[in-house]
Design an enzyme around this catalytic site. Structure first.
Site, PDB file in Angstrom:
ATOM      1  N   GLU A   1      -3.220  -4.580  -2.831  1.00  0.00           N
ATOM      2  CA  GLU A   1      -3.762  -5.532  -3.814  1.00  0.00           C
ATOM      3  C   GLU A   1      -3.749  -4.936  -5.216  1.00  0.00           C
ATOM      4  O   GLU A   1      -3.342  -5.580  -6.178  1.00  0.00           O
ATOM      5  CB  GLU A   1      -5.205  -5.905  -3.457  1.00  0.00           C
ATOM      6  CG  GLU A   1      -5.362  -6.674  -2.166  1.00  0.00           C
ATOM      7  CD  GLU A   1      -5.597  -5.778  -0.959  1.00  0.00           C
ATOM      8  OE1 GLU A   1      -5.015  -4.664  -0.896  1.00  0.00           O
ATOM      9  OE2 GLU A   1      -6.363  -6.193  -0.073  1.00  0.00           O
TER      10      GLU A   1
ATOM     11  N   ASN B   1       0.838  -1.207   0.000  1.00  0.00           N
ATOM     12  CA  ASN B   1       0.000   0.000   0.000  1.00  0.00           C
ATOM     13  C   ASN B   1       0.871   1.254   0.000  1.00  0.00           C
ATOM     14  O   ASN B   1       1.960   1.281   0.599  1.00  0.00           O
ATOM     15  CB  ASN B   1      -1.000   0.009   1.169  1.00  0.00           C
ATOM     16  CG  ASN B   1      -0.382  -0.134   2.531  1.00  0.00           C
ATOM     17  OD1 ASN B   1       0.636  -0.795   2.698  1.00  0.00           O
ATOM     18  ND2 ASN B   1      -0.993   0.475   3.528  1.00  0.00           N
TER      19      ASN B   1
ATOM     20  N   CYS C   1     -10.458  -4.477   0.460  1.00  0.00           N
ATOM     21  CA  CYS C   1     -11.545  -3.500   0.484  1.00  0.00           C
ATOM     22  C   CYS C   1     -12.441  -3.678  -0.748  1.00  0.00           C
ATOM     23  O   CYS C   1     -12.105  -4.409  -1.687  1.00  0.00           O
ATOM     24  CB  CYS C   1     -10.970  -2.082   0.528  1.00  0.00           C
ATOM     25  SG  CYS C   1     -10.363  -1.504  -1.073  1.00  0.00           S
TER      26      CYS C   1
ATOM     27  N   GLU D   1       0.362   5.377   0.594  1.00  0.00           N
ATOM     28  CA  GLU D   1      -0.602   6.373   1.060  1.00  0.00           C
ATOM     29  C   GLU D   1      -0.278   7.770   0.547  1.00  0.00           C
ATOM     30  O   GLU D   1       0.850   8.054   0.130  1.00  0.00           O
ATOM     31  CB  GLU D   1      -0.643   6.364   2.595  1.00  0.00           C
ATOM     32  CG  GLU D   1      -1.140   5.016   3.111  1.00  0.00           C
ATOM     33  CD  GLU D   1      -1.414   4.986   4.597  1.00  0.00           C
ATOM     34  OE1 GLU D   1      -0.924   5.864   5.335  1.00  0.00           O
ATOM     35  OE2 GLU D   1      -2.136   4.050   5.014  1.00  0.00           O
TER      36      GLU D   1
ATOM     37  N   CYS E   1      -4.234   0.728  -2.417  1.00  0.00           N
ATOM     38  CA  CYS E   1      -4.066  -0.511  -1.641  1.00  0.00           C
ATOM     39  C   CYS E   1      -3.016  -1.431  -2.263  1.00  0.00           C
ATOM     40  O   CYS E   1      -2.765  -1.398  -3.478  1.00  0.00           O
ATOM     41  CB  CYS E   1      -5.378  -1.282  -1.586  1.00  0.00           C
ATOM     42  SG  CYS E   1      -6.682  -0.459  -0.694  1.00  0.00           S
TER      43      CYS E   1
HETATM   44  N1  THU Z   1      -5.329  -1.153   2.583  1.00  0.00           N
HETATM   45  C1  THU Z   1      -4.828  -2.053   1.698  1.00  0.00           C
HETATM   46  O1  THU Z   1      -3.679  -1.936   1.264  1.00  0.00           O
HETATM   47  N2  THU Z   1      -5.633  -3.068   1.303  1.00  0.00           N
HETATM   48  C2  THU Z   1      -6.929  -3.228   1.707  1.00  0.00           C
HETATM   49  O2  THU Z   1      -7.635  -4.073   1.167  1.00  0.00           O
HETATM   50  C3  THU Z   1      -7.461  -2.420   2.799  1.00  0.00           C
HETATM   51  C4  THU Z   1      -6.676  -1.190   3.123  1.00  0.00           C
HETATM   52  C5  THU Z   1      -4.474  -0.040   3.016  1.00  0.00           C
HETATM   53  C6  THU Z   1      -4.904   1.307   2.511  1.00  0.00           C
HETATM   54  C7  THU Z   1      -4.328   2.221   3.563  1.00  0.00           C
HETATM   55  O3  THU Z   1      -2.992   2.515   3.218  1.00  0.00           O
HETATM   56  C8  THU Z   1      -4.323   1.393   4.828  1.00  0.00           C
HETATM   57  O4  THU Z   1      -4.487   0.044   4.419  1.00  0.00           O
HETATM   58  C9  THU Z   1      -5.425   1.755   5.813  1.00  0.00           C
HETATM   59  O5  THU Z   1      -6.665   1.782   5.187  1.00  0.00           O
END
Ligand code: THU
Length: 128
Positions: free
Chosen positions: A55, A42, A84, A44, A53
């Site tokens: 994935e 991930n 998500c 940000e 994310c």
């Molecule tokens: N996140 C993912 O990488 N994958 C998911 O399926 C759920 C959320 C990350 C996004 C963000 O950087 C952190 O988790 C918190 O939401």
């Protein structure tokens, strides 16, 4: 399925995560038809909404490297969070129904599938 390498790469990708805001590191990996394993983490943004994310980054890395057939995915996080909603849609569209392994930091593994995560998905078949 030999899951070991797939899981190993997903866990390893957490170390590359850029998550200064949530501190929630996620690693993902996919296995292609020829057995290649490609990862993502991930990333940000201070805007929050531009965060991507693990994935989707793993999938976009895979497509960018020229692979089109994806056979399995693994996702690693501290507490074994599931993909998500946005990722479920992208996984379905790029992979179809594949096994998805969810791993937490105690190495507990749960297995699900993209179809189980997104039943009755909207996809290209709705557009024809
Ligand atoms: N996140 C993912 O990488 N994958 C998911 O399926 C759920 C959320 C990350 C996004 C963000 O950087 C952190 O988790 C918190 O939401």
């Amino acid at each position: 399925m030999n899951q070991e390498k797939l899981i190993h790469v997903a866990k390893e990708m957490r170390d590359k995560s850029y998550a200064p805001f949530s501190k929630y590191t996620v690693g993902a990996s996919v296995k292609t038809e020829d057995g290649s394993i490609i990862g993502g983490c991930n990333v940000e943004s201070a805007s929050y909404g531009l965060t991507c994310c693990a994935e989707r980054i793993a999938l976009y890395n895979t497509i960018s490297q020229g692979f089109s057939k994806i056979k399995a995915m693994a996702v690693a996080s501290e507490n074994g969070g599931f993909p998500c909603g946005a990722c479920r849609q992208v996984i379905w569209e790029l992979c179809g129904d594949i096994p998805i392994l969810i791993i937490d930091n105690q190495n507990k593994i749960k297995e699900t599938s993209s179809q189980a995560l997104l039943p009755d998905a909207f996809d290209k078949n709705n557009l024809t």
